[in-house]
Every structure is written in C-alpha cells, then in structure tokens.
Scaffold this active site. Structure first.
Site, mmCIF file in Angstrom:
data_model
loop_
_atom_site.group_PDB
_atom_site.id
_atom_site.type_symbol
_atom_site.label_atom_id
_atom_site.label_comp_id
_atom_site.label_asym_id
_atom_site.label_seq_id
_atom_site.Cartn_x
_atom_site.Cartn_y
_atom_site.Cartn_z
ATOM 1 N N SER A 97 -35.668 137.441 63.946
ATOM 2 C CA SER A 97 -35.898 136.241 63.137
ATOM 3 C C SER A 97 -36.907 135.287 63.783
ATOM 4 O O SER A 97 -38.067 135.648 63.934
ATOM 5 C CB SER A 97 -34.563 135.545 62.870
ATOM 6 O OG SER A 97 -34.747 134.459 61.997
ATOM 7 N N ASP A 238 -40.308 131.788 58.704
ATOM 8 C CA ASP A 238 -39.949 132.246 60.052
ATOM 9 C C ASP A 238 -40.323 133.735 60.158
ATOM 10 O O ASP A 238 -40.896 134.300 59.216
ATOM 11 C CB ASP A 238 -38.465 131.968 60.367
ATOM 12 C CG ASP A 238 -37.517 132.827 59.547
ATOM 13 O OD1 ASP A 238 -37.895 133.227 58.437
ATOM 14 O OD2 ASP A 238 -36.387 133.089 60.016
ATOM 15 N N ASP A 240 -38.891 136.730 60.060
ATOM 16 C CA ASP A 240 -38.433 137.755 59.120
ATOM 17 C C ASP A 240 -38.423 137.249 57.681
ATOM 18 O O ASP A 240 -37.948 137.952 56.780
ATOM 19 C CB ASP A 240 -37.057 138.306 59.518
ATOM 20 C CG ASP A 240 -35.948 137.281 59.407
ATOM 21 O OD1 ASP A 240 -36.192 136.104 59.726
ATOM 22 O OD2 ASP A 240 -34.827 137.644 59.005
ATOM 23 N N ASP A 242 -36.816 135.109 55.873
ATOM 24 C CA ASP A 242 -35.689 134.717 55.017
ATOM 25 C C ASP A 242 -35.698 133.200 54.819
ATOM 26 O O ASP A 242 -35.101 132.694 53.887
ATOM 27 C CB ASP A 242 -34.334 135.220 55.550
ATOM 28 C CG ASP A 242 -34.040 134.805 56.972
ATOM 29 O OD1 ASP A 242 -34.930 134.254 57.653
ATOM 30 O OD2 ASP A 242 -32.893 135.039 57.418
HETATM 31 MG MG MG Z 1 -34.872 134.412 59.790
#
Ligand code: MG
Length: 451
Positions: A97, A238, A240, A242
């Site tokens: 992440s 960020d 990744d 999400d």
């Molecule tokens: Mg994330």
C-alpha cells in the site's frame, strides 16, 4: 511461525528481511488451502512484485488451486474481478500500500471481493504456523494469465456515474499515481469520461517518485501543478490505489474528512440513509450528513470493519478520513476509481471543489501520542473513562468522551506501545486544552503506576 501475521491491512514487511519469498510461499499455500479453488493474484508496481507473485502463486498451486494472474492492478480492480467471477474463490493482492519501496506484503481477499475478515485471517495464520499440506502431484494447480481486468474495472466504474454529465462539463485534472498500481487504469478512466489529464508520477517503474502516502507534505508537486495548469481538480492515489485524495483548483489540499463529507452529501442527494465511518472521523462529516437528511453510524477503525457495517446498515456511503472511500452501489471496499469518477460527477453537478469546500463547517483537530507499555493499555482506558465526568463515553474503539463543544478519543495503537489522543472542537483553544488535559491524565496515571 507463531502469533499474528496480518495487521490492519494484510501482512507487510521489509523484503528479504521480514517479508521473504519463503513466507509468501507459505501464505500462498495456506490461502490456497483455505479457499479450496481458483485464486486471482495481482500486484502493485514494486521492484519485488515478480518475486512475491511467483512465490505466493507457487504456494497456491501446491495447495491444488489454479492462479488467475491479473498482472499489475489497483487493489479495488482485483476485488472487482473476484466478485465478478463466480468461479474464483478469492484473491491475493501483492502490495504494501503506502509503505516505502523496501516493503511488500499480501492482502487476502474473500470470495465476495471484500477484505478478509479477522476470522478468515486467523485461519490462514493457523495454517502458516503448521506446514500446510500439499496436494498429490496430479492435482497441482496451474497459472492462467488473464488480460483485461483493468478495462473491466474501468467499464464498471463508468457505468455507475453520470458519464454524459461529466463529459459535458469539459473538466481538466492533474493526476499523481505515485508510480503505483493505478498508472494505467486511472488515465484510462479519465479518458473514458472525457476529462483532459496532465499526469505526474504515472510510470509503473518500481520506484514511487514521491512517498506513497498521499499526505499534503508528500504532494507538493501535485499542488503546484494543479494550480499552474489551471486544472479543476488534482487527484492523488496511494501505492495500490485503493485510496484517493483531492486538490482544489487553486492548489489547496482537501483533507480526507472534507471529501468524505462532500461525497456523503452527494450520495444523500440520491438516496437517504446511513453513512458509516470510524469513531476517529471528524464531526464535520456528522454535521454535513445530518444536514443532508442522513445519519452517521460509527465503527472501530479499519476499512474492512466499515465495509461490513455498511452491508448490515444498507448504508448509502462510507469511508475513512485517509481517503479510503466505499461506494455500496459498486462494491464493499475502498475504491479509488469510484472516488475519482464520483468526485468528477459531484463537480460537474455542483460546481468547483474549492467552492464546495468553503461551504463546510470548520473543526479543529489536535493529535497527540503518549508511550504506554502493552500490558498497561487496558488500565489506562479504564482510568480515562473515569476521568470523563460530564461527557458521554463511547467505547466503540478506545474511549471517546463526547462533550457539548467537542470530543476526545484515546485509542491504544494496535501495532505500537502507545496511545493516540485525538481532540476536536470548533474552538481551537478547547481542542488543544482538552488534548493537554487527557495527555496529562495518561502520563500522570502511568507515572503513578511506575513510582
Ligand atoms: Mg492502500
């Protein structure tokens, strides 16, 4: 291995120190055995992505399951694939992440596309602690390369917003993907919505370009570029993808609680109901939600908890103030693609982001940390609750003392030997004096116990 592997958002560690190929292999075996069927695997853009994907996939195949290799994708695009394909029993996202580049990790996705529950994680942890059994040679799984999962996710997001209204608005944006997992999908989404984009840090080269956490101090280039290019909006993800945060056209960073409030109001303009968010979220959201005819449901901190409570409450919207936003009309997970598309729809309908932010009430938040040994955390919580005369005490997560003119939340950290103290009020002096008082109360109590 003993004890907990999974933290609040998966298993993470420094590559080849804590997060080794061996651990990824064992996690893969345990997840393959737990799911007992096909598993979808995707990665972000980290330099260790290939090593981690190969190891975790080997484990899954050793447990007898096939791997659907989706390549580089945002976490919510993997989650969309898992939910949309009935033959897939779950997923593995290889990512750390927002952590620095030396980290990597594994997020475990359930068959319904949500992040695995604590119970599911405990099942995998238990299997990792023994040696998970392997299947006979004739039953070993195989890898199936799957193309197009990113496009399918983008199609799905576009179908959930008023694409014609967004196209007609002729919007321009600056996009910063931290050289992460959304480098292909968010530019594709913007193109599909007829939005002109200037990009920065959109090279999936394994090096983040800026620290991956989308905080104001990490986004100075995006703030300057949004202002300099006369864009309507700045967008940052960020690593990744999400999570998503926004910048107004004048280059002002819009904090996550403000976008949560604005998108809650936007959701409530379509359907009345509950907005779900953790107890640590600013009262700004509750004030805006109440004013728009909705109600707030508070949970413990953590996106999987918010998502599961949203399902129970049939909520219209939910999220965290770090830019993790959950859109029930699409899927029950943090969904940065939906955040981008919905914010564009909100601007197309209701005008510039800066103007919308200026209508929001202003709250002041003061944050503190106090070191506290693990074994003392429960005692400290009881002491703080006892110190809160005159307040309504909410013990959903830590102790939240709610006064007429603000609140204080004292939460023990789940990962470090410390307490976090959040104090909020519309009056800055009240917020800071109350933070002082609670910090002093914790320190004094710990001091007495160690004398
Ligand atoms: Mg994330």
């Amino acid at each position: 291995m003993d004890g907990r592997l999974f933290g609040t958002n998966g298993v993470r560690g420094v590559v080849n120190e804590d997060m080794t190929a061996d651990l990824a292999l064992r996690l893969g075996k345990a997840i393959g055995a737990a799911l007992g069927g096909d598993v979808a695997v995707a990665t972000d853009t980290r330099a260790s992505a290939d090593m981690m994907r190969a190891a975790v996939s080997s484990g899954i195949m050793a447990a007898g399951s096939d791997v659907h290799d989706l390549g580089v994708l945002p976490t919510p695009a993997l989650q969309h694939y898992v939910r949309a394909h009935g033959g897939v029993k779950g997923g593995v996202m290889v990512t750390a992440s927002h952590n620095p580049p030396q980290f990597n990790g594994v997020k475990y996705i359930s068959s319904d596309g949500t992040e695995a529950s604590r119970e599911e994680e405990e099942g995998v942890e238990a299997m990792c602690s023994q040696e998970a059994p392997c299947v006979p040679w004739g039953s070993v799984g195989a890898v199936r390369k799957v193309a197009g999962a990113g496009e399918a996710y983008v199609d799905s997001v576009v179908s959930k917003v008023d694409a014609e209204a967004i196209k007609a608005a002729g919007l321009r944006v600056c996009l910063d993907c931290a050289n992460g997992a959304a480098c292909e999908t968010t530019p594709m989404l913007l193109e599909r919505l007829g939005v002109a984009a200037v990009t920065i840090n959109c090279n999936p080269q394994g090096c983040p370009g800026r620290p991956s956490e989308p905080t104001e101090e990490n986004l100075s280039d995006l703030l300057a570029m949004t202002r300099a290019t006369g864009s309507d909006l700045g967008i940052a993800h960020d690593g990744d993808a999400d999570r998503c945060v926004f910048v107004a056209g004048d280059g002002t960073y819009v904090s996550g609680d403000k976008s949560l409030a604005l998108l809650s109001r936007h959701a409530l303009s379509k359907r009345k109901g509950a907005v779900v968010t953790p107890v640590s979220t600013s009262s700004l959201v509750e004030e805006v939600v109440n004013g728009a005819g909705g109600s707030v449901v508070y949970t413990k901190v953590g996106a999987p908890t918010v998502a599961r409570r949203m399902i129970e409450a049939r909520a219209v919207f939910g999220g965290e103030e770090n830019g993790g936003l959950i859109f029930p009309e699409h899927q029950y997970c943090r969904d940065a693609g939906m955040a981008v598309a919905t914010m564009l729809e909100c601007i197309a309908r209701e005008g510039p982001l800066g103007g919308q932010v200026s209508t929001l009430p202003v709250y002041h938040t003061v944050k503190r940390k106090v070191g506290c040994p693990e074994g003392m955390k429960a005692d400290v919580l009881r002491h703080i609750a006892g110190e809160s005369a005159g307040a309504r005490v909410d013990d959903t997560d830590g102790v939240k003392a709610i006064f007429d003119d603000g609140w204080v939340l004292a939460r023990p950290s789940g990962t470090e030997p410390l307490f976090r103290i959040f104090s909020e009020s519309k009056d800055e002096r009240v917020a800071s004096s109350r933070a002082d008082r609670y910090e002093a109360a914790v320190r004094e109590y710990l001091g007495r116990r160690f004398d």
